[in-house]
Design a protein around this motif. Structure first.
Motif, PDB file in Angstrom:
ATOM      1  N   SER A 146       0.845  -1.190   0.000  1.00  0.00           N
ATOM      2  CA  SER A 146       0.000   0.000   0.000  1.00  0.00           C
ATOM      3  C   SER A 146       0.882   1.242   0.000  1.00  0.00           C
ATOM      4  O   SER A 146       1.906   1.291   0.672  1.00  0.00           O
ATOM      5  N   GLU A 147       0.454   2.221  -0.751  1.00  0.00           N
ATOM      6  CA  GLU A 147       1.222   3.468  -0.883  1.00  0.00           C
ATOM      7  C   GLU A 147       1.536   4.083   0.480  1.00  0.00           C
ATOM      8  O   GLU A 147       2.623   4.540   0.729  1.00  0.00           O
ATOM      9  N   ASN A 148       0.535   4.083   1.367  1.00  0.00           N
ATOM     10  CA  ASN A 148       0.699   4.775   2.650  1.00  0.00           C
ATOM     11  C   ASN A 148       1.028   3.843   3.806  1.00  0.00           C
ATOM     12  O   ASN A 148       1.502   4.301   4.825  1.00  0.00           O
ATOM     13  N   GLN A 149       0.751   2.570   3.671  1.00  0.00           N
ATOM     14  CA  GLN A 149       0.887   1.675   4.811  1.00  0.00           C
ATOM     15  C   GLN A 149       2.132   0.794   4.790  1.00  0.00           C
ATOM     16  O   GLN A 149       2.400   0.106   5.741  1.00  0.00           O
ATOM     17  N   GLY A 150       2.869   0.788   3.710  1.00  0.00           N
ATOM     18  CA  GLY A 150       4.039  -0.079   3.634  1.00  0.00           C
ATOM     19  C   GLY A 150       3.626  -1.487   3.267  1.00  0.00           C
ATOM     20  O   GLY A 150       2.467  -1.761   2.974  1.00  0.00           O
ATOM     21  N   PRO A 151       4.585  -2.402   3.278  1.00  0.00           N
ATOM     22  CA  PRO A 151       4.308  -3.786   2.884  1.00  0.00           C
ATOM     23  C   PRO A 151       3.292  -4.425   3.831  1.00  0.00           C
ATOM     24  O   PRO A 151       3.345  -4.208   5.039  1.00  0.00           O
ATOM     25  N   ASP A 152       2.396  -5.233   3.276  1.00  0.00           N
ATOM     26  CA  ASP A 152       1.435  -5.925   4.131  1.00  0.00           C
ATOM     27  C   ASP A 152       2.074  -7.188   4.720  1.00  0.00           C
ATOM     28  O   ASP A 152       3.217  -7.528   4.406  1.00  0.00           O
ATOM     29  N   ASP A 153       1.322  -7.855   5.590  1.00  0.00           N
ATOM     30  CA  ASP A 153       1.848  -9.047   6.273  1.00  0.00           C
ATOM     31  C   ASP A 153       2.295 -10.115   5.284  1.00  0.00           C
ATOM     32  O   ASP A 153       3.326 -10.764   5.493  1.00  0.00           O
ATOM     33  N   ALA A 154       1.525 -10.303   4.222  1.00  0.00           N
ATOM     34  CA  ALA A 154       1.875 -11.338   3.236  1.00  0.00           C
ATOM     35  C   ALA A 154       3.210 -11.020   2.567  1.00  0.00           C
ATOM     36  O   ALA A 154       4.023 -11.922   2.339  1.00  0.00           O
ATOM     37  N   GLU A 155       3.452  -9.754   2.257  1.00  0.00           N
ATOM     38  CA  GLU A 155       4.718  -9.360   1.633  1.00  0.00           C
ATOM     39  C   GLU A 155       5.881  -9.556   2.604  1.00  0.00           C
ATOM     40  O   GLU A 155       6.946 -10.045   2.218  1.00  0.00           O
ATOM     41  N   LEU A 156       5.700  -9.192   3.865  1.00  0.00           N
ATOM     42  CA  LEU A 156       6.767  -9.394   4.853  1.00  0.00           C
ATOM     43  C   LEU A 156       7.068 -10.883   5.010  1.00  0.00           C
ATOM     44  O   LEU A 156       8.238 -11.276   5.074  1.00  0.00           O
ATOM     45  N   LYS A 190       9.713 -11.686  14.745  1.00  0.00           N
ATOM     46  CA  LYS A 190       8.373 -12.249  14.655  1.00  0.00           C
ATOM     47  C   LYS A 190       8.086 -12.735  13.237  1.00  0.00           C
ATOM     48  O   LYS A 190       7.579 -13.838  13.038  1.00  0.00           O
ATOM     49  N   THR A 191       8.429 -11.906  12.258  1.00  0.00           N
ATOM     50  CA  THR A 191       8.193 -12.281  10.865  1.00  0.00           C
ATOM     51  C   THR A 191       8.906 -13.588  10.538  1.00  0.00           C
ATOM     52  O   THR A 191       8.332 -14.483   9.905  1.00  0.00           O
ATOM     53  N   LEU A 192      10.132 -13.704  10.985  1.00  0.00           N
ATOM     54  CA  LEU A 192      10.919 -14.903  10.679  1.00  0.00           C
ATOM     55  C   LEU A 192      10.450 -16.124  11.463  1.00  0.00           C
ATOM     56  O   LEU A 192      10.402 -17.224  10.930  1.00  0.00           O
ATOM     57  N   THR A 193      10.099 -15.930  12.715  1.00  0.00           N
ATOM     58  CA  THR A 193       9.683 -17.084  13.519  1.00  0.00           C
ATOM     59  C   THR A 193       8.222 -17.453  13.299  1.00  0.00           C
ATOM     60  O   THR A 193       7.775 -18.484  13.808  1.00  0.00           O
ATOM     61  N   ASP A 194       7.495 -16.670  12.525  1.00  0.00           N
ATOM     62  CA  ASP A 194       6.164 -17.092  12.086  1.00  0.00           C
ATOM     63  C   ASP A 194       6.259 -18.258  11.111  1.00  0.00           C
ATOM     64  O   ASP A 194       5.276 -18.958  10.870  1.00  0.00           O
ATOM     65  N   LEU A 195       7.442 -18.464  10.555  1.00  0.00           N
ATOM     66  CA  LEU A 195       7.667 -19.539   9.593  1.00  0.00           C
ATOM     67  C   LEU A 195       8.003 -20.832  10.328  1.00  0.00           C
ATOM     68  O   LEU A 195       8.890 -20.854  11.188  1.00  0.00           O
ATOM     69  N   ARG A 224       6.624 -13.172   2.748  1.00  0.00           N
ATOM     70  CA  ARG A 224       7.287 -13.600   1.516  1.00  0.00           C
ATOM     71  C   ARG A 224       8.781 -13.285   1.584  1.00  0.00           C
ATOM     72  O   ARG A 224       9.624 -14.123   1.275  1.00  0.00           O
ATOM     73  N   LEU A 225       9.103 -12.075   2.034  1.00  0.00           N
ATOM     74  CA  LEU A 225      10.518 -11.698   2.180  1.00  0.00           C
ATOM     75  C   LEU A 225      11.201 -12.572   3.228  1.00  0.00           C
ATOM     76  O   LEU A 225      12.350 -12.998   3.043  1.00  0.00           O
ATOM     77  N   GLY A 226      10.501 -12.848   4.326  1.00  0.00           N
ATOM     78  CA  GLY A 226      11.046 -13.715   5.361  1.00  0.00           C
ATOM     79  C   GLY A 226      11.323 -15.113   4.847  1.00  0.00           C
ATOM     80  O   GLY A 226      12.343 -15.724   5.173  1.00  0.00           O
TER      81      GLY A 226
END
Length: 169
Positions: free
Chosen positions: A2-12, A43-48, A14-16
């Motif tokens: 999103s232009e104003n909100q930054g990457p969403d959870d799914a994008e984070l 958190k992003t990494l350990t969600d995997l 994906r990067l993780g």
């Protein structure tokens, strides 16, 4: 994103996953040292699932005292340059790597807002540092727009992209 909100959870996530796959393929472990993101990278990494195979530790060091005690940031560095500086993030990433057996570390410090700005360091000023064991720390300054959450999301994304870059360079 999103232009104003930054990457969403799914994008984070994906990067993780990209970082996780690279770490696992290379048999390497990661440690994180976070200030302004409050553990969001960890958190992003350990969600995997299976993250214990490649994620060693995540530290949240928000205060000056915590940065000193947990990561070995020197009081003189904080007094002279402040928490949001190249010097501090280099000491954070180096301290994280020195204290744990991981092969790579990432550290972040910054001003997520809405308050906390100082002259020359507006809200959205972020320093990210990366270091491989046996290598030199790399640090980069960013300025992210948006509210507190957007700044933090963009910081997590940039930190993960940087980890992937140093793992594959």
């Amino acid at each position: 994103m999103s232009e104003n909100q930054g990457p969403d959870d799914a994008e984070l996530l994906r990067l993780g996953r990209i970082v996780a796959d690279t770490l696992q393929l290379r048999g390497q472990m990661l440690v994180t040292a976070e200030s302004c993101t409050g553990g969001w990278i960890a958190k992003t990494l350990t969600d995997l699932a299976g993250s214990s195979a490649w994620f060693e530790a995540g530290l949240v060091a928000y205060s000056y005292e915590a940065k000193q005690a947990l990561l070995g940031v020197r009081p003189e560095t904080l007094a002279q340059h402040g928490a949001v500086s190249q010097e501090t993030v280099v000491e954070m990433v180096s301290g994280a790597l020195a204290r744990y057996g991981a092969s790579v570390a990432v550290a972040v410090t910054g001003i997520a807002g809405p308050g906390g700005a100082t002259p020359g360091k507006p809200v959205g000023t972020i320093w990210i540092g990366w270091k491989r064991r046996g290598g030199y720390a790399q640090a980069q300054r960013f300025h992210f727009d948006g509210d507190r959450e957007a700044v933090r999301r963009r910081t997590v994304a940039a930190a993960l992209a940087g980890v992937q870059k140093i793992l594959t360079s």
